[in-house]
Design a protein around this motif. Structure first.
Motif, PDB file in Angstrom:
ATOM      1  N   GLU A   1     -10.658  -2.539   0.139  1.00 12.04           N
ATOM      2  CA  GLU A   1     -11.366  -3.389  -0.823  1.00 12.04           C
ATOM      3  C   GLU A   1     -10.603  -4.686  -1.068  1.00 12.04           C
ATOM      4  N   VAL A   2      -9.287  -4.583  -1.214  1.00 11.62           N
ATOM      5  CA  VAL A   2      -8.458  -5.755  -1.477  1.00 11.62           C
ATOM      6  C   VAL A   2      -8.460  -6.697  -0.276  1.00 11.62           C
TER       7      VAL A   2
ATOM      8  N   GLU B   1      -0.694  -4.396  -5.573  1.00  8.06           N
ATOM      9  CA  GLU B   1      -0.288  -3.013  -5.326  1.00  8.06           C
ATOM     10  C   GLU B   1      -1.515  -2.114  -5.237  1.00  8.06           C
ATOM     11  N   VAL B   2      -1.588  -1.308  -4.189  1.00  4.60           N
ATOM     12  CA  VAL B   2      -2.709  -0.372  -4.022  1.00  4.60           C
ATOM     13  C   VAL B   2      -2.154   1.017  -3.745  1.00  4.60           C
ATOM     14  N   ARG B   3      -2.950   2.034  -4.096  1.00  7.05           N
ATOM     15  CA  ARG B   3      -2.476   3.412  -4.002  1.00  7.05           C
ATOM     16  C   ARG B   3      -3.261   4.259  -3.010  1.00  7.05           C
ATOM     17  N   SER B   4      -4.259   3.663  -2.346  1.00 12.29           N
ATOM     18  CA  SER B   4      -5.063   4.429  -1.392  1.00 12.29           C
ATOM     19  C   SER B   4      -5.610   3.515  -0.313  1.00 12.29           C
ATOM     20  N   LYS B   5      -6.036   4.126   0.804  1.00 12.14           N
ATOM     21  CA  LYS B   5      -6.630   3.357   1.895  1.00 12.14           C
ATOM     22  C   LYS B   5      -7.916   2.677   1.428  1.00 12.14           C
TER      23      LYS B   5
ATOM     24  N   ALA C   1       0.858  -1.190   0.000  1.00  9.37           N
ATOM     25  CA  ALA C   1       0.000   0.000   0.000  1.00  9.37           C
ATOM     26  C   ALA C   1       0.889   1.234   0.000  1.00  9.37           C
ATOM     27  N   GLU C   2       1.072   1.807  -1.157  1.00 13.30           N
ATOM     28  CA  GLU C   2       2.061   2.879  -1.347  1.00 13.30           C
ATOM     29  C   GLU C   2       1.654   3.690  -2.574  1.00 13.30           C
ATOM     30  N   ASP C   3       1.616   5.021  -2.445  1.00 10.16           N
ATOM     31  CA  ASP C   3       1.198   5.827  -3.596  1.00 10.16           C
ATOM     32  C   ASP C   3       2.357   6.271  -4.481  1.00 10.16           C
ATOM     33  N   GLN C   4       3.604   6.042  -4.043  1.00  8.53           N
ATOM     34  CA  GLN C   4       4.761   6.383  -4.866  1.00  8.53           C
ATOM     35  C   GLN C   4       5.142   5.172  -5.724  1.00  8.53           C
TER      36      GLN C   4
END
Length: 228
Positions: A45-46, A36-40, A11-14
């Motif tokens: 959801e994942v 890979e996820v970019r937001s809380k 979980a990382e937006d960079q």
């Protein structure tokens, strides 16, 4: 080390950090799949849709993440998932707050790749990693100093008198055998009391239990118990 039939989440937006952690988890730790996820919101959801996830790495700057509060909620809703914070913000106060929320490791992004890999491996094996040489006893002392409170023995915590006695000695760094001798009970009984107290407090390790015990009573409108 092989992680058969397990999935990790980064979980990382960079993008650069996300790709690096994903590669590390696959190549060095043997995870067969890394999401890979970019937001809380995406992370929630994942986690709700995949029961094979065993590890989550999360950046404190993840969009939508409310610091330790979100971490505490995640640990409560997904107790079988190990959570490692991998972030740039690594002050003592932040580390202690995250540990109190029940995470399994705090890894500064300033670490070298080998150090990050070693820390994640340690976490996956069932341990709690903190970026210091402090022992668990010293960590509990740090938590006591951070909240500046004596042991919280308010009955509203839901602990029995014996559980409070056991945890009080545990917070002083006593081993199970030492606690058993002090209370004149069997070591196995000490373990039963500790496990029952952990369930009541919603924690999974001694450091988080100490944090819960040191927290002010609910009347102070601050946290009285902390999940792990």
């Amino acid at each position: 080390m092989q992680q058969k039939s397990t999935i990790a989440v980064v979980a990382e937006d960079q993008e650069f950090c996300r790709a690096g952690l994903s590669s590390l988890l696959k190549r060095k730790l043997g995870f067969r799949s890394v999401l890979e996820v970019r937001s809380k919101k995406h992370l929630d959801e994942v986690l709700r849709s995949n029961f094979l996830i065993s590890l989550v790495t999360v950046d404190l700057d993840l969009p939508g993440l409310d610091g330790p509060n979100s971490l505490r909620q995640m640990r409560s809703e997904h107790p079988s998932v190990r959570v490692a914070v991998v972030t740039s913000s690594a002050t003592r106060e932040i580390i202690l707050a995250c540990l109190a929320a029940g995470i399994h490791g705090f890894i500064p992004k300033a670490f070298q790749t080998a150090e990050i890999c070693s820390a994640l491996s340690f976490i996956v094996k069932g341990h709690v990693f903190v970026p210091s040489v402090l022992s668990a006893v010293e960590q509990m002392r740090e938590i006591r100093n951070a909240v500046d409170q004596p042991l919280q023995t308010d009955i509203r915590l839901g602990l029995t008198q014996r559980q409070q006695e056991v945890l009080h000695l545990m917070s002083k760094g006593r081993s199970n055998k030492e606690i058993a001798r002090a209370l004149d009970i069997a070591p196995g009984t000490v373990k039963v009391h500790i496990n029952a107290a952990f369930r009541t407090l919603g924690v999974h390790n001694r450091v988080s239990a100490a944090a819960a015990l040191m927290a002010p009573a609910p009347a102070d409108h601050r946290l009285a118990s902390l999940s792990a």
